[in-house]
Design a protein around this motif. Structure first.
Motif: not given
Length: 361
Positions: A63-68
């Motif tokens: 997984r390539n994780i980003t943040f909202a």
């Protein structure tokens, strides 16, 4: 055709093995081979567990994780990463993202990329055998622009780790053992990091190592090999060691380095007088180590683009997670006192910062 030799030369200048792509643009050193993950996953909750949380995100590999979301994630148990994971903390809205209260672990995992994440263990964690970050027996790891504070056993524990880079990061204010980082096996690259107020292990490195353009402040022992029986080579270039109020012997900038080690040391400075002014002198005599006339790794010279004084300015301006928060601002201001401020602590609350010393995000 001349582009291929130029490409090969650029990879060597970065101090990394020849790979098809870097972990991210600007990645350096041995950990730059990390591939991370590619499957998009967005963290939408600051809860410890459940759908859309960071724990949910790291529960599967690739997984390539980003943040909202932004703020602290209060961990109730260690956060265990899966292999082939990328954590892009820089994608979080201001003021950024962090975890507190437990260890972040990639123990035994491979291809881990962590960027712009605050990892602050502290005495909320009752397990004194855990560290803020655990890379034990991990392979292909890069930690970049991260902030690691309040580690109990170590700030970073990487015993048995292979191909590691820690770059542009803050490793500060360990409690418990009061140790910065412990790495064995390697090879390892420590590049443009800020090390602040630890008793020892800044770092302890039993591996073939690049230690380039770092700043170490208020140490009792800084760069350490611990008289190990292992035979390792060390490129120590353009670093600034600065004594602080808890530095009992400034000459322990290099600690327990015996004749089994081979060292290329160049451009390093030591400011030992604690007078509030950056006015160090050359410090390139490294214990009883065998002196190398040139770096053991051909890429080290290409990485060492700053003098020690330039590294001081650059590291204080750029190290750690961005945007800089209350804890990191406290750490940097301590270093800026240049010998007149700083303590080696046993409890994060003793910093006097809000939120029991963890600061607010």
């Amino acid at each position: 055709m001349t582009y291929l030799p130029r490409l090969l030369a650029s990879f060597l200048a970065l101090g990394c093995p020849l790979v098809s792509a870097l972990a991210f643009p600007g990645a350096v050193g041995f950990g730059s081979v990390a591939t991370g993950g590619s499957t998009p996953f967005t963290v939408t909750s600051l809860a410890d567990s459940g759908t859309g949380t960071l724990r949910d995100a790291v529960s599967a590999s690739g997984r390539n994780i980003t943040f909202a979301v932004s703020g602290y994630i209060v961990l109730q148990s260690p956060l265990s990463l899966s292999s082939s994971t990328t954590i892009n903390g820089q994608t979080a809205p201001s003021p950024g993202i962090g975890v507190m209260g437990r260890e972040v672990s990639a123990s035994g995992k491979s291809n881990i990329i962590i960027r712009n994440l605050r990892m602050r263990q502290g005495n909320m964690d009752s397990d004194t055998g855990k560290s803020a970050v655990n890379f034990g027996k991990a392979t292909n790891v890069i930690l970049d622009h991260c902030s690691v504070e309040y580690g109990i056993f170590d700030g970073i524990d990487a015993v048995g780790a292979v191909n590691v880079t820690v770059s542009n990061s803050i490793i500060a204010l360990p409690i418990g053992q009061q140790f910065g980082a412990h790495l064995e096996t390697g090879p390892a690259t420590w590049y443009r990091n800020l090390w602040v107020s630890a008793h020892n292990r800044q770092p302890l490195t039993k591996a073939n190592t690049q230690f380039i353009n770092n700043v170490v402040y208020n140490y009792q022992a800084a760069y350490t090999v611990a008289n190990t029986g292992g035979l390792f080579s060390h490129d120590i270039i353009g670093n600034y060691f600065i004594a602080g109020p808890r530095t009992t012997s400034a000459s322990d900038d290099y600690f327990q380095i015996n004749a089994n080690q081979k060292v290329f040391a160049s451009g390093n400075f030591l400011d030992s007088n604690k007078d509030g002014v950056l006015n160090g002198a050359a410090a390139n005599s490294v214990g009883s180590a065998v002196v190398l006339s040139s770096p053991w790794n051909s890429g080290s010279t290409g990485l060492a683009t700053l003098t020690a004084a330039q590294a001081f300015t650059s590291v204080l301006a750029n190290a750690g997670a961005s945007p800089r928060d209350q804890v990191d601002a406290f750490v940097v201001s301590t270093v800026q006192s240049l010998g007149t401020s700083g303590d080696i602590i046993t409890n994060q609350a003793s910093t006097g910062l809000s939120n029991n010393g963890y600061g607010n995000l």
